[in-house]
Design a protein around this motif. Sequence first.
Motif, short mmCIF file in Angstrom:
data_model
loop_
_atom_site.label_atom_id
_atom_site.label_comp_id
_atom_site.label_asym_id
_atom_site.label_seq_id
_atom_site.Cartn_x
_atom_site.Cartn_y
_atom_site.Cartn_z
N ALA A 331 0.81 -1.22 0.00
CA ALA A 331 0.00 0.00 0.00
C ALA A 331 0.84 1.27 0.00
O ALA A 331 0.32 2.36 -0.28
N LEU A 332 2.12 1.17 0.30
CA LEU A 332 2.98 2.35 0.29
C LEU A 332 3.52 2.66 -1.10
O LEU A 332 4.10 3.71 -1.32
N ARG A 333 3.32 1.75 -2.06
CA ARG A 333 3.91 1.92 -3.38
C ARG A 333 3.03 2.79 -4.28
O ARG A 333 1.82 2.59 -4.33
N GLY A 334 3.65 3.72 -4.96
CA GLY A 334 2.96 4.47 -6.00
C GLY A 334 2.03 5.56 -5.52
O GLY A 334 1.55 6.36 -6.32
N ARG A 335 1.74 5.63 -4.24
CA ARG A 335 0.84 6.65 -3.71
C ARG A 335 1.62 7.82 -3.15
O ARG A 335 2.71 7.67 -2.60
N SER A 336 1.01 9.01 -3.23
CA SER A 336 1.60 10.18 -2.59
C SER A 336 1.16 10.30 -1.14
O SER A 336 1.74 11.07 -0.38
N GLY A 337 0.12 9.56 -0.77
CA GLY A 337 -0.39 9.61 0.60
C GLY A 337 -1.88 9.43 0.62
O GLY A 337 -2.49 9.00 -0.37
N PHE A 338 -2.48 9.76 1.76
CA PHE A 338 -3.93 9.63 1.86
C PHE A 338 -4.50 10.63 2.87
O PHE A 338 -3.78 11.12 3.75
N LEU A 339 -5.78 10.94 2.69
CA LEU A 339 -6.54 11.79 3.62
C LEU A 339 -7.48 10.90 4.43
O LEU A 339 -7.87 9.82 4.00
N VAL A 340 -7.85 11.41 5.60
CA VAL A 340 -8.71 10.65 6.50
C VAL A 340 -9.92 11.49 6.90
O VAL A 340 -9.75 12.53 7.55
N PRO A 341 -11.13 11.09 6.54
CA PRO A 341 -12.32 11.84 6.98
C PRO A 341 -12.47 11.74 8.51
O PRO A 341 -12.36 10.66 9.08
N PRO A 342 -12.75 12.86 9.17
CA PRO A 342 -12.96 12.82 10.63
C PRO A 342 -14.06 11.85 11.04
O PRO A 342 -14.00 11.26 12.12
N VAL A 343 -15.07 11.68 10.18
CA VAL A 343 -16.20 10.83 10.54
C VAL A 343 -15.78 9.39 10.78
O VAL A 343 -16.47 8.63 11.46
N ASP A 344 -14.61 8.99 10.28
CA ASP A 344 -14.14 7.62 10.50
C ASP A 344 -13.50 7.42 11.86
O ASP A 344 -13.14 6.29 12.22
N GLY A 345 -13.32 8.49 12.62
CA GLY A 345 -12.89 8.36 14.01
C GLY A 345 -11.43 8.02 14.22
O GLY A 345 -11.05 7.55 15.29
N ARG A 346 -10.59 8.26 13.25
CA ARG A 346 -9.16 8.00 13.41
C ARG A 346 -8.47 9.20 14.04
O ARG A 346 -9.01 10.30 14.08
N THR A 347 -7.25 8.98 14.51
CA THR A 347 -6.50 10.08 15.11
C THR A 347 -5.80 10.92 14.05
O THR A 347 -5.89 12.15 14.07
N ILE A 348 -5.09 10.28 13.13
CA ILE A 348 -4.41 11.06 12.11
C ILE A 348 -5.44 11.58 11.11
O ILE A 348 -6.48 10.96 10.89
N LYS A 349 -5.15 12.72 10.52
CA LYS A 349 -6.07 13.27 9.52
C LYS A 349 -5.51 13.15 8.11
O LYS A 349 -6.23 13.35 7.14
N ALA A 350 -4.23 12.79 8.01
CA ALA A 350 -3.62 12.61 6.69
C ALA A 350 -2.25 11.99 6.87
O ALA A 350 -1.65 12.04 7.96
N SER A 351 -1.74 11.42 5.78
CA SER A 351 -0.35 10.97 5.73
C SER A 351 0.21 11.27 4.35
O SER A 351 -0.48 11.09 3.34
N THR A 352 1.43 11.75 4.32
CA THR A 352 2.13 12.02 3.07
C THR A 352 3.32 11.08 2.98
O THR A 352 4.14 11.01 3.90
#
Length: 487
Positions: A331-352
């Motif tokens: 999952a780390l290959r080829g992606r620039s990162g991901f965003l996280v909707p607050p509604v999903d209840g996670r702590t991080i809001k994004a990763s680059t």
Amino acid sequence: MQASHQRSHQGAHTRTGHVVVIGGGIAGLAAAHRLLATGLRVTLLEATDRVGGKLMTGEVAGARVDLGAESMLARRPEAVELAGAVGLASRLQPPATATASVWTRDALRPMPTGHLMGVPGDPAALGGVLSPAGLARIAEERDLTPTPVGEDVAVGAYVADRLGREVVDRLVEPLLGGVYAGDAYRISMRAAVPQLFEVVKEGGSLLDGVRRVQERAAARQVTGPVFQGIDGGVGSLPEAVADAVRAGGAEILTRTPVLGLTRTATGWDVRTDTRVITADGIVLATPAWSASTLLAAESPAASAELAGVEYASMALVTMAFRRTDIEATEALRGRSGFLVPPVDGRTIKASTFSSNKWQWVADSAPGLFVLRTSVGRYGEEDHLHREDAELVDVSLRDLADATGLAATPVDTQVTRWIGGLPQYPVGHLTRVARIREEVAKLPGLRVCGAVYDGVGIPACIASAHRAVDEIIDTPPLVQGTRSEAGQ
């Protein structure tokens, strides 16, 4: 247009005098750079031990990285032009990949295309991100009665009314949150997405409005990357501007907090903790709370307005892994990162995934894989009180859930930006207009920075240029008019 405006000023008048710039972020540095081009003497005062504000480079496992903002909008000219003016043109670099995802419903899903800050133009692109019920709700939009917008409206409230809350919660919220660390249901559409505000005022379908914006952009034949970074980090920009400003004869004083401003018969007295500096003009390039304090005596109305500006805080957790330890993490290959909707209840809001997104990071640390997470939103900042190790641990847990990452980092760096981002709620631009109206009553003083015209790097630079252009032809900065300064 602003550059030609400045040149015409230079040809029209002979300037003399001393301008003090208060605040050493990118806005203050850009103001100092522009002031020097007019022939004025410049002193820049910064309260902390470094210039650059939220643009800062550092190291993780010996690799140079951005510890603050990492990219700048390339389709506005201000930041690109300033970078070129201070010798960084050859180091501008588009992302190596812009293939981002949304981590929602327990899966990494491709970021939908054809949207405007999360507001879709083509619902067909939202499959997977939205539920069947959410997609069905969008299909009802053309049958709805018009939603009034008035002088301003919250992005989230308007989009939820037209397309349903799911679009806001799973797409608009994480995208706006990535820019403002704010709440989409409070953020001003007029301030944050002005092109969308203009089309919704025309009435009709929101989906059609988004497509109209996109068609107009296509008609302008806008090409090239949307964002750019700088080889060595965007934090290199303020360093280069500071070097150019010093080379131009300006004085930059760090660890020099300003304690008060007083109008005099011929200009201003700027009181620091060690001395009083006499100035003919002032550019106030500080956060709202600092500007409010400094203007309290000379402009109580502007001070009160500035005191009402709210801020969000955040933390960035930068981690370096051995590449050999993450090779099996597909999952780390080829992606620039991901965003996280607050509604999903996670702590991080994004990763680059910095080593994927920026070629210069990959080249400078070929044996490492560098990524970072962001934590903290407006009104949800309790996480920032955790110890660094806790923020690293919670980031690793969320990364493991999102990507399957099981490796241990060889080095980490936690950077806290307390009060890092001003909030732009409904009515923000009206507040800014009132602030500027009151400040304009003070001869030779103007304000600039992230509070006023946008939080991005080009917007901050543009606000600095506006501030400079408004004061350089005012007494006593034009030769022969010093006697008018106190009037």
